[in-house]
Design a protein around this motif. Structure first.
Motif, PDB file in Angstrom:
ATOM      1  N   PRO A   1      64.345  24.435  40.316  1.00  0.00           N
ATOM      2  CA  PRO A   1      62.948  24.505  39.872  1.00  0.00           C
ATOM      3  C   PRO A   1      62.250  23.154  39.989  1.00  0.00           C
ATOM      4  CG  PRO A   1      64.441  24.547  37.996  1.00  0.00           C
ATOM      5  CD  PRO A   1      65.292  24.676  39.212  1.00  0.00           C
ATOM      6  N   ALA A   2      60.999  23.184  40.453  1.00  0.00           N
ATOM      7  CA  ALA A   2      60.206  21.959  40.537  1.00  0.00           C
ATOM      8  C   ALA A   2      59.978  21.416  39.132  1.00  0.00           C
ATOM      9  CB  ALA A   2      58.870  22.244  41.218  1.00  0.00           C
ATOM     10  N   SER A   3      60.098  20.105  38.992  1.00  0.00           N
ATOM     11  CA  SER A   3      59.923  19.509  37.663  1.00  0.00           C
ATOM     12  C   SER A   3      58.958  18.339  37.678  1.00  0.00           C
ATOM     13  CB  SER A   3      61.275  19.047  37.096  1.00  0.00           C
ATOM     14  OG  SER A   3      61.842  18.032  37.916  1.00  0.00           O
ATOM     15  N   GLY A   4      58.270  18.095  38.800  1.00  0.00           N
ATOM     16  CA  GLY A   4      57.336  16.990  38.901  1.00  0.00           C
ATOM     17  C   GLY A   4      55.920  17.413  38.564  1.00  0.00           C
ATOM     18  N   TYR A   5      55.323  16.766  37.567  1.00  0.00           N
ATOM     19  CA  TYR A   5      53.965  17.085  37.119  1.00  0.00           C
ATOM     20  C   TYR A   5      53.093  15.837  37.275  1.00  0.00           C
ATOM     21  CZ  TYR A   5      55.826  21.401  35.154  1.00  0.00           C
ATOM     22  OH  TYR A   5      56.420  22.631  34.994  1.00  0.00           O
ATOM     23  N   LEU A   6      51.815  16.066  37.558  1.00  0.00           N
ATOM     24  CA  LEU A   6      50.881  14.976  37.837  1.00  0.00           C
ATOM     25  C   LEU A   6      49.696  15.010  36.884  1.00  0.00           C
ATOM     26  CD1 LEU A   6      50.685  15.013  41.730  1.00  0.00           C
ATOM     27  CD2 LEU A   6      51.316  13.037  40.324  1.00  0.00           C
ATOM     28  N   CYS A   7      49.184  13.829  36.558  1.00  0.00           N
ATOM     29  CA  CYS A   7      47.977  13.771  35.745  1.00  0.00           C
ATOM     30  C   CYS A   7      47.291  12.426  35.945  1.00  0.00           C
ATOM     31  CB  CYS A   7      48.300  13.982  34.265  1.00  0.00           C
ATOM     32  SG  CYS A   7      49.374  12.722  33.555  1.00  0.00           S
ATOM     33  N   HIS A   8      46.085  12.340  35.468  1.00  0.00           N
ATOM     34  CA  HIS A   8      45.355  11.070  35.443  1.00  0.00           C
ATOM     35  C   HIS A   8      44.477  11.071  34.199  1.00  0.00           C
ATOM     36  CE1 HIS A   8      41.265  12.525  36.516  1.00  0.00           C
ATOM     37  NE2 HIS A   8      41.917  13.467  37.158  1.00  0.00           N
ATOM     38  N   PRO A   9      44.135   9.890  33.672  1.00  0.00           N
ATOM     39  CA  PRO A   9      43.379   9.821  32.419  1.00  0.00           C
ATOM     40  C   PRO A   9      41.864   9.772  32.592  1.00  0.00           C
ATOM     41  CG  PRO A   9      44.135   7.649  32.992  1.00  0.00           C
ATOM     42  CD  PRO A   9      44.649   8.571  34.066  1.00  0.00           C
ATOM     43  N   GLY A  10      41.377   9.793  33.860  1.00  0.00           N
ATOM     44  CA  GLY A  10      39.961   9.511  34.055  1.00  0.00           C
ATOM     45  C   GLY A  10      39.693   8.044  33.775  1.00  0.00           C
ATOM     46  N   TYR A  11      38.469   7.745  33.378  1.00  0.00           N
ATOM     47  CA  TYR A  11      38.141   6.342  33.079  1.00  0.00           C
ATOM     48  C   TYR A  11      38.201   6.153  31.568  1.00  0.00           C
ATOM     49  CZ  TYR A  11      36.267   1.696  33.444  1.00  0.00           C
ATOM     50  OH  TYR A  11      36.140   0.339  33.381  1.00  0.00           O
ATOM     51  N   ALA A  12      39.360   5.722  31.104  1.00  0.00           N
ATOM     52  CA  ALA A  12      39.563   5.487  29.673  1.00  0.00           C
ATOM     53  C   ALA A  12      39.558   3.990  29.405  1.00  0.00           C
ATOM     54  CB  ALA A  12      40.891   6.102  29.219  1.00  0.00           C
ATOM     55  N   GLY A  13      38.944   3.579  28.335  1.00  0.00           N
ATOM     56  CA  GLY A  13      38.906   2.176  27.956  1.00  0.00           C
ATOM     57  C   GLY A  13      40.229   1.759  27.335  1.00  0.00           C
ATOM     58  N   THR A  14      41.042   0.975  28.070  1.00  0.00           N
ATOM     59  CA  THR A  14      42.350   0.568  27.573  1.00  0.00           C
ATOM     60  C   THR A  14      42.580  -0.919  27.810  1.00  0.00           C
ATOM     61  OG1 THR A  14      43.550   0.931  29.658  1.00  0.00           O
ATOM     62  CG2 THR A  14      43.251   2.849  28.227  1.00  0.00           C
ATOM     63  N   ASN A  15      43.638  -1.444  27.183  1.00  0.00           N
ATOM     64  CA  ASN A  15      43.998  -2.851  27.368  1.00  0.00           C
ATOM     65  C   ASN A  15      44.467  -3.165  28.774  1.00  0.00           C
ATOM     66  OD1 ASN A  15      43.405  -3.668  24.760  1.00  0.00           O
ATOM     67  ND2 ASN A  15      45.445  -3.187  23.983  1.00  0.00           N
ATOM     68  N   ALA A  16      44.947  -2.156  29.511  1.00  0.00           N
ATOM     69  CA  ALA A  16      45.449  -2.401  30.865  1.00  0.00           C
ATOM     70  C   ALA A  16      44.373  -3.007  31.752  1.00  0.00           C
ATOM     71  CB  ALA A  16      45.960  -1.092  31.474  1.00  0.00           C
ATOM     72  N   GLN A  17      43.122  -2.629  31.530  1.00  0.00           N
ATOM     73  CA  GLN A  17      42.030  -3.153  32.341  1.00  0.00           C
ATOM     74  C   GLN A  17      41.724  -4.602  31.990  1.00  0.00           C
ATOM     75  OE1 GLN A  17      39.278  -0.399  30.870  1.00  0.00           O
ATOM     76  NE2 GLN A  17      39.966   1.310  32.133  1.00  0.00           N
ATOM     77  N   ARG A  18      42.089  -5.028  30.778  1.00  0.00           N
ATOM     78  CA  ARG A  18      41.718  -6.361  30.317  1.00  0.00           C
ATOM     79  C   ARG A  18      42.812  -7.395  30.569  1.00  0.00           C
ATOM     80  NH1 ARG A  18      40.312  -2.679  26.229  1.00  0.00           N
ATOM     81  NH2 ARG A  18      38.075  -2.412  25.978  1.00  0.00           N
ATOM     82  N   THR A  19      44.061  -6.952  30.588  1.00  0.00           N
ATOM     83  CA  THR A  19      45.152  -7.919  30.622  1.00  0.00           C
ATOM     84  C   THR A  19      45.554  -8.326  32.029  1.00  0.00           C
ATOM     85  OG1 THR A  19      46.727  -6.090  30.493  1.00  0.00           O
ATOM     86  CG2 THR A  19      46.080  -7.124  28.428  1.00  0.00           C
ATOM     87  N   GLY A  20      45.401  -7.451  33.018  1.00  0.00           N
ATOM     88  CA  GLY A  20      45.874  -7.785  34.347  1.00  0.00           C
ATOM     89  C   GLY A  20      44.807  -8.297  35.278  1.00  0.00           C
ATOM     90  N   SER A  21      43.563  -8.018  35.009  1.00  0.00           N
ATOM     91  CA  SER A  21      42.489  -8.280  35.953  1.00  0.00           C
ATOM     92  C   SER A  21      41.965  -9.703  35.841  1.00  0.00           C
ATOM     93  CB  SER A  21      41.342  -7.296  35.702  1.00  0.00           C
ATOM     94  OG  SER A  21      41.802  -5.971  35.706  1.00  0.00           O
ATOM     95  N   GLY A  22      41.322 -10.168  36.927  1.00  0.00           N
ATOM     96  CA  GLY A  22      40.657 -11.465  36.907  1.00  0.00           C
ATOM     97  C   GLY A  22      39.387 -11.426  36.084  1.00  0.00           C
ATOM     98  N   PHE A  23      38.780 -12.616  35.862  1.00  0.00           N
ATOM     99  CA  PHE A  23      37.633 -12.738  34.961  1.00  0.00           C
ATOM    100  C   PHE A  23      36.475 -11.840  35.381  1.00  0.00           C
ATOM    101  CE2 PHE A  23      33.502 -14.725  34.071  1.00  0.00           C
ATOM    102  CZ  PHE A  23      33.513 -14.681  32.694  1.00  0.00           C
ATOM    103  N   PHE A  24      36.049 -11.923  36.634  1.00  0.00           N
ATOM    104  CA  PHE A  24      34.884 -11.163  37.069  1.00  0.00           C
ATOM    105  C   PHE A  24      35.166  -9.662  37.089  1.00  0.00           C
ATOM    106  CE2 PHE A  24      34.030 -15.409  38.873  1.00  0.00           C
ATOM    107  CZ  PHE A  24      32.777 -15.626  38.310  1.00  0.00           C
ATOM    108  N   THR A  25      36.406  -9.317  37.432  1.00  0.00           N
ATOM    109  CA  THR A  25      36.774  -7.901  37.371  1.00  0.00           C
ATOM    110  C   THR A  25      36.731  -7.404  35.938  1.00  0.00           C
ATOM    111  OG1 THR A  25      38.198  -8.145  39.313  1.00  0.00           O
ATOM    112  CG2 THR A  25      38.551  -6.210  37.931  1.00  0.00           C
ATOM    113  N   ARG A  26      37.235  -8.237  35.000  1.00  0.00           N
ATOM    114  CA  ARG A  26      37.217  -7.828  33.591  1.00  0.00           C
ATOM    115  C   ARG A  26      35.788  -7.634  33.096  1.00  0.00           C
ATOM    116  NH1 ARG A  26      41.200 -11.830  32.925  1.00  0.00           N
ATOM    117  NH2 ARG A  26      39.732 -13.204  31.856  1.00  0.00           N
ATOM    118  N   VAL A  27      34.893  -8.535  33.499  1.00  0.00           N
ATOM    119  CA  VAL A  27      33.493  -8.401  33.085  1.00  0.00           C
ATOM    120  C   VAL A  27      32.915  -7.097  33.618  1.00  0.00           C
ATOM    121  CG1 VAL A  27      31.178  -9.357  33.339  1.00  0.00           C
ATOM    122  CG2 VAL A  27      33.107 -10.877  32.860  1.00  0.00           C
TER     123      VAL A  27
END
Length: 319
Positions: free
Chosen positions: A211-237
């Motif tokens: 049986p297939a057991s692989g499922y896929l999803c995405h969160p849309g555009y959610a405001g999370t820390n991931a966007q703030r911690t890895g990105s450069g200054f202008f990207t973060r802004v």
């Protein structure tokens, strides 16, 4: 892009559909913050046992303390330390986990490193985003696969609609971005790889009459820390501006992965997530997958390369 589907009604999927999860055990990579934290919280409220895998012991202990306030009497929260960008760390964490458990009802490959401003290599020489987001999850899923099979469980991999924005196809000649590094393109390629891995996993399982057991999803555009911690200054802004204009909460962003993990009507290989604004927001349903992401020949090639580079054998021949 074809019409997006809302199989759960016009308001989309919501947490009221989550069944009682007593006796079931789920693992989440990066469950200490953001969307992973909200997912863990919902599973604990529905009586599940949850193990979160994270890098920082200090931050993870804090998250476990906070999550303990939300769990039901029957639920249980645990953690393991693991760095997805380090294959030795992934192997060690998986070995510890497998040694103490007989089955697993579901794994959520949730962790994402997002738009690192300058090219960084993992200890194995992988570009950081591809290394953690794809290769780390590919290896971890393989190492936990026998437990998941015993539990008739699901492997849920969290991608992003951003896979369309910077990588039309996997660039096998520049897989680690030694040339022409772009934060967005590297992130997009890793998220494209997430989709291709999941679809190829299902093809190989079905070819073996499993049986297939692989499922896929995405969160849309959610405001999370991931966007703030890895990105450069202008990207973060720029992302902060987009957060104000478009972002929804991690609580809403987590719906699609709880759906993919727990809903009896969820189907392997469909791409669950918000369905408005090209997948950035709106009610949770099914989002179309691009032709490039569904390229079976490229996915088989990526699978073989991933096995070679991570040193793992899934024992699943190509379909």
């Amino acid at each position: 892009m074809s019409t997006q589907l809302l199989p759960f009604g016009k308001k989309g999927w919501d947490y009221g559909r989550v069944p009682d999860l007593a006796g079931r055990h789920f693992a989440i990579t990066g469950g200490n913050v953001g969307i992973g934290f909200e997912t863990a919280k919902m599973l604990l409220q529905r009586n599940a046992r949850v193990t979160i895998f994270c890098r920082s012991e200090e931050r993870t202990r804090k998250a476990v303390d906070e999550l303990s306030d939300f769990r039901s009497v029957k639920a249980r929260i645990e953690y393991e330390l693991m760095d997805l960008a380090n294959m030795e760390s992934v192997r060690n964490a998986a070995e510890r986990f497998v040694g103490f458990h007989e089955k697993l009802d579901g794994l959520i490959n949730n962790t994402s490193i997002v738009m690192v401003p300058e090219r960084v290599e993992t200890p194995e020489g992988f570009e950081l985003q591809m290394g953690a987001n794809h290769f780390g999850h590919f290896l971890f899923s393989a190492l936990l696969f026998d437990l998941i099979k015993k539990g008739n469980g699901r492997i849920v991999t969290v991608s992003s609609v951003a896979y369309r924005w910077g990588a039309e196809r996997i660039d096998f000649d520049n897989l680690h971005f030694e040339e022409n590094y772009s934060p967005l393109a590297a992130f997009a390629q890793s998220k494209l790889a997430n989709i291709m891995f999941t679809l190829e996993l299902n093809r190989r399982l079905l070819a073996k009459e499993m049986p297939a057991s692989g499922y896929l999803c995405h969160p849309g555009y959610a405001g999370t820390n991931a966007q703030r911690t890895g990105s450069g200054f202008f990207t973060r802004v720029g992302l902060e501006v987009m957060n104000v204009m478009f972002a929804h909460s991690p609580f809403h962003g987590a719906k699609s992965q709880v759906l993919a993990l727990t809903d009896p009507e969820a189907k392997p290989g469909l791409f669950y997530g918000p369905t408005k604004m090209k997948g950035l927001s709106g009610p949770v349903g099914v989002t179309p997958i691009s032709h490039a992401a569904g390229d079976a020949e490229a996915a088989a090639r990526l699978w073989d390369i991933s096995e070679k580079l991570t040193g793992v054998d899934w024992r699943l021949p190509p379909a």
